[in-house]
Motif scaffolding. Structure first.
Motif, short mmCIF file in Angstrom:
data_model
loop_
_atom_site.label_atom_id
_atom_site.label_comp_id
_atom_site.label_asym_id
_atom_site.label_seq_id
_atom_site.Cartn_x
_atom_site.Cartn_y
_atom_site.Cartn_z
N ARG A 12 0.83 -1.21 0.00
CA ARG A 12 0.00 0.00 0.00
C ARG A 12 0.86 1.26 0.00
O ARG A 12 0.53 2.25 -0.66
CB ARG A 12 -0.94 0.00 1.21
CG ARG A 12 -2.09 -0.96 1.03
CD ARG A 12 -3.05 -0.90 2.19
NE ARG A 12 -4.22 -1.72 1.93
CZ ARG A 12 -5.03 -2.16 2.85
NH1 ARG A 12 -4.82 -1.85 4.13
NH2 ARG A 12 -6.06 -2.90 2.53
N GLU A 13 1.96 1.23 0.73
CA GLU A 13 2.84 2.40 0.77
C GLU A 13 3.44 2.67 -0.61
O GLU A 13 3.40 3.79 -1.11
CB GLU A 13 3.95 2.19 1.79
CG GLU A 13 4.90 3.36 1.89
CD GLU A 13 6.03 3.12 2.89
OE1 GLU A 13 7.01 3.87 2.82
OE2 GLU A 13 5.93 2.21 3.70
N GLN A 14 3.96 1.63 -1.23
CA GLN A 14 4.58 1.80 -2.55
C GLN A 14 3.52 2.14 -3.60
O GLN A 14 3.76 2.97 -4.48
CB GLN A 14 5.32 0.53 -2.96
CG GLN A 14 6.58 0.29 -2.16
CD GLN A 14 7.57 1.44 -2.28
OE1 GLN A 14 7.84 1.93 -3.37
NE2 GLN A 14 8.10 1.88 -1.17
N HIS A 15 2.39 1.50 -3.51
CA HIS A 15 1.31 1.78 -4.46
C HIS A 15 0.87 3.24 -4.33
O HIS A 15 0.65 3.91 -5.35
CB HIS A 15 0.14 0.84 -4.20
CG HIS A 15 -1.01 0.98 -5.14
ND1 HIS A 15 -1.17 2.00 -6.04
CD2 HIS A 15 -2.10 0.22 -5.34
CE1 HIS A 15 -2.27 1.87 -6.72
NE2 HIS A 15 -2.88 0.78 -6.31
N GLY A 16 0.77 3.74 -3.14
CA GLY A 16 0.40 5.14 -2.92
C GLY A 16 1.39 6.10 -3.56
O GLY A 16 1.01 7.09 -4.17
N VAL A 33 3.39 5.46 -6.12
CA VAL A 33 3.28 5.35 -7.58
C VAL A 33 2.04 6.09 -8.07
O VAL A 33 2.09 6.79 -9.10
CB VAL A 33 3.25 3.86 -8.02
CG1 VAL A 33 2.89 3.72 -9.49
CG2 VAL A 33 4.59 3.21 -7.73
N VAL A 34 0.94 5.96 -7.37
CA VAL A 34 -0.28 6.65 -7.76
C VAL A 34 -0.07 8.16 -7.71
O VAL A 34 -0.46 8.88 -8.63
CB VAL A 34 -1.48 6.22 -6.87
CG1 VAL A 34 -2.67 7.14 -7.07
CG2 VAL A 34 -1.87 4.79 -7.15
N ASP A 35 0.56 8.65 -6.64
CA ASP A 35 0.83 10.09 -6.54
C ASP A 35 1.70 10.57 -7.70
O ASP A 35 1.42 11.61 -8.31
CB ASP A 35 1.53 10.41 -5.22
CG ASP A 35 0.62 10.24 -4.01
OD1 ASP A 35 -0.62 10.14 -4.20
OD2 ASP A 35 1.15 10.20 -2.88
N GLU A 36 2.74 9.82 -8.02
CA GLU A 36 3.62 10.20 -9.13
C GLU A 36 2.86 10.17 -10.45
O GLU A 36 3.03 11.05 -11.30
CB GLU A 36 4.83 9.28 -9.18
CG GLU A 36 5.79 9.49 -8.03
CD GLU A 36 6.92 8.48 -8.00
OE1 GLU A 36 6.96 7.59 -8.88
OE2 GLU A 36 7.77 8.57 -7.10
N ASN A 37 2.01 9.18 -10.61
CA ASN A 37 1.24 9.06 -11.84
C ASN A 37 0.30 10.26 -12.00
O ASN A 37 0.18 10.81 -13.10
CB ASN A 37 0.44 7.75 -11.82
CG ASN A 37 -0.13 7.41 -13.17
OD1 ASN A 37 0.35 7.84 -14.20
ND2 ASN A 37 -1.19 6.61 -13.17
#
Length: 72
Positions: A15-19, A21-25
């Motif tokens: 969840r931390e890494q996914h968050g 990546v989503v923010d960067e996207n």
């Protein structure tokens, strides 16, 4: 040697890494949208300028001019 991690720990890390990546996207999409808008505006301005300006003349024929002004 085999290491095991708990599902809870793996889920938290995911969840931390996914968050991130989503923010960067989201930031990259926002930047791309801004650049696309700027490109469209620039193209529209370029078209407008080409339509409003008369064709540029070739200017003076420099080959027929002496290379240096005559001295008196």
């Amino acid at each position: 040697m085999t290491q095991q991690i708990s599902v809870e720990d793996a889920l938290a890390a995911f969840r931390e890494q996914h968050g991130k990546v989503v923010d960067e996207n989201v930031l990259l999409r926002a930047q791309a949208t801004g650049l696309e808008r700027e490109l469209a505006e620039t193209r529209a301005e370029n078209t407008r300028l080409r339509e409003t300006q008369p064709p540029a003349s070739g200017g003076p024929d420099l080959a027929s001019q002496p290379p240096y002004p005559e001295q008196q």
